[in-house]
Design a protein around this motif. Structure first.
Motif, short mmCIF file in Angstrom:
data_model
loop_
_atom_site.label_atom_id
_atom_site.label_comp_id
_atom_site.label_asym_id
_atom_site.label_seq_id
_atom_site.Cartn_x
_atom_site.Cartn_y
_atom_site.Cartn_z
N GLU A 52 52.28 60.09 56.01
CA GLU A 52 51.70 61.24 56.71
C GLU A 52 50.45 61.66 55.97
OE1 GLU A 52 54.49 64.47 56.63
OE2 GLU A 52 54.92 64.21 54.51
N ILE A 54 46.88 64.57 55.80
CA ILE A 54 46.15 65.76 56.22
C ILE A 54 44.65 65.49 56.08
CG2 ILE A 54 45.50 68.09 55.42
CD1 ILE A 54 48.46 68.67 55.07
N TYR A 88 46.82 67.80 60.70
CA TYR A 88 47.92 66.98 60.20
C TYR A 88 48.10 65.76 61.10
CZ TYR A 88 52.71 65.38 59.33
OH TYR A 88 53.82 64.61 59.06
N PRO A 90 50.69 62.39 61.53
CA PRO A 90 51.95 61.82 61.08
C PRO A 90 51.79 60.35 60.70
CG PRO A 90 51.91 61.88 63.46
CD PRO A 90 50.64 62.55 62.99
N ALA A 144 49.40 73.42 52.28
CA ALA A 144 50.49 72.50 52.59
C ALA A 144 51.56 72.57 51.51
CB ALA A 144 49.98 71.07 52.76
N CYS A 151 55.35 69.59 56.49
CA CYS A 151 55.24 68.13 56.40
C CYS A 151 56.64 67.54 56.17
CB CYS A 151 54.33 67.74 55.24
SG CYS A 151 52.64 68.38 55.35
#
Length: 299
Positions: A52, A54, A88, A90, A144, A151
């Motif tokens: 994942e 950002i 964000y 994934p 985050a 997340c």
């Protein structure tokens, strides 16, 4: 693993990224970081693979498209100007980052199992925290953190330290699982400002001349080095801190963390030799320069 924990600016680029630290590069399993620089009108495309990710503007604005969903990021002129919004992406996603006027964008990432939904993180919802006191006062943007954004494994925060202050202090570690501590692989990415706000140029000197210092230590690990604008430091284990902002040069660092713990956490333990310092802050005023900025701009 790389032969050095410190990666000087421009020394660890790959695949079009100014900085590219993968788990394989670092010799660990989860945490990674890339820094993308785009010229005006330029775009970059990449796949997130098993991680994942950002997209966090460091300087400039951008449009981020994740599997067909588009997010407009207002960004900021630099890391000291304001808290930024972010996007964000994934795992197993296709991402395009486009910047009309150009900019610099951090891509903190972590290998993970669950595939979540693409999302936008507004700057106004980022918690701005003041930590420490006296000349150990600093600002933490919890964009985050475990409490700040959902997340799967990735944890990332920004820390802004006024010039002359100490940050990431007392020294702490997170390399063992136990009471109040979790195993976390950590990356520090640094940018440095000037108190006079001067832009790089013939009179003010290049950003590479701006300096700070970082300490990391444990059995077999001993780093105390000057860090400059754009440098990164790996923390595979051991105590880390202080991060020292030299007079005249406010310090920014992006912390990227991830590990095998089933729940996202930033649990750590102080070096017992220096833990007492926390008690000395009781009743001590915080540095009035903190917070240095928020979502509205400089303070």
């Amino acid at each position: 693993m790389t032969n050095s924990l410190r990666l000087p600016a421009g020394s660890a680029g790959a695949d079009g990224f100014r900085l590219a630290i993968t788990p394989k590069d670092a010799g660990w399993s989860y945490s990674s970081l890339r820094v993308l620089e785009l010229a005006a009108g330029e775009s970059a495309e990449f796949s997130t693979g098993d991680s994942e990710c950002i997209v966090l503007p460091l300087a400039g604005a951008c449009r981020v498209t994740v599997d067909g969903r588009t997010f407009e990021l207002a960004g900021r002129t630099d890391v000291f100007a304001r808290v930024s919004d972010f996007a964000y992406a994934p795992r197993d996603a296709e991402v395009t980052v486009h910047s009309a006027e150009g900019g610099r964008f951090a891509l903190p990432a972590a290998r993970c199992e669950r595939r979540l939904e693409p999302a936008y993180g507004p700057a106004e919802k980022v918690s701005v925290e003041t930590r420490g006191a006296g000349n150990a006062t600093r600002q933490v943007n919890n964009f985050a953190s475990p409490e700040g954004f959902g997340c799967d494994r990735l944890v990332a925060v920004e820390v802004l330290t006024p010039d002359g202050n100490w940050s990431s202090y007392p020294p702490h570690k997170h390399d063992e699982r136990g009471e109040g501590e979790a195993v976390l692989e950590e990356i520090y990415y640094f940018e440095l400002g000037r108190t006079d706000g001067a832009d790089p140029g013939p009179e003010s000197g290049p950003v590479s001349q701006r300096i700070g210092y970082q300490r990391v230590y444990a059995d077999g690990v001993d780093l105390l080095e000057e860090v400059r604008h754009g440098d990164a430091v790996l923390v595979p284990r051991g105590y880390h801190g202080p991060s020292m902002a030299a007079p005249g040069y406010p310090m920014y660092y992006l912390n990227v963390l991830a590990g095998p713990h089933p729940e996202r956490t930033m649990a750590c333990c102080d070096d017992p030799a220096h833990h007492w310092v926390r008690a000395s802050w009781e009743g001590m005023p915080t540095d009035p320069r903190v917070p240095m900025c928020d979502a509205e701009g400089p303070r």
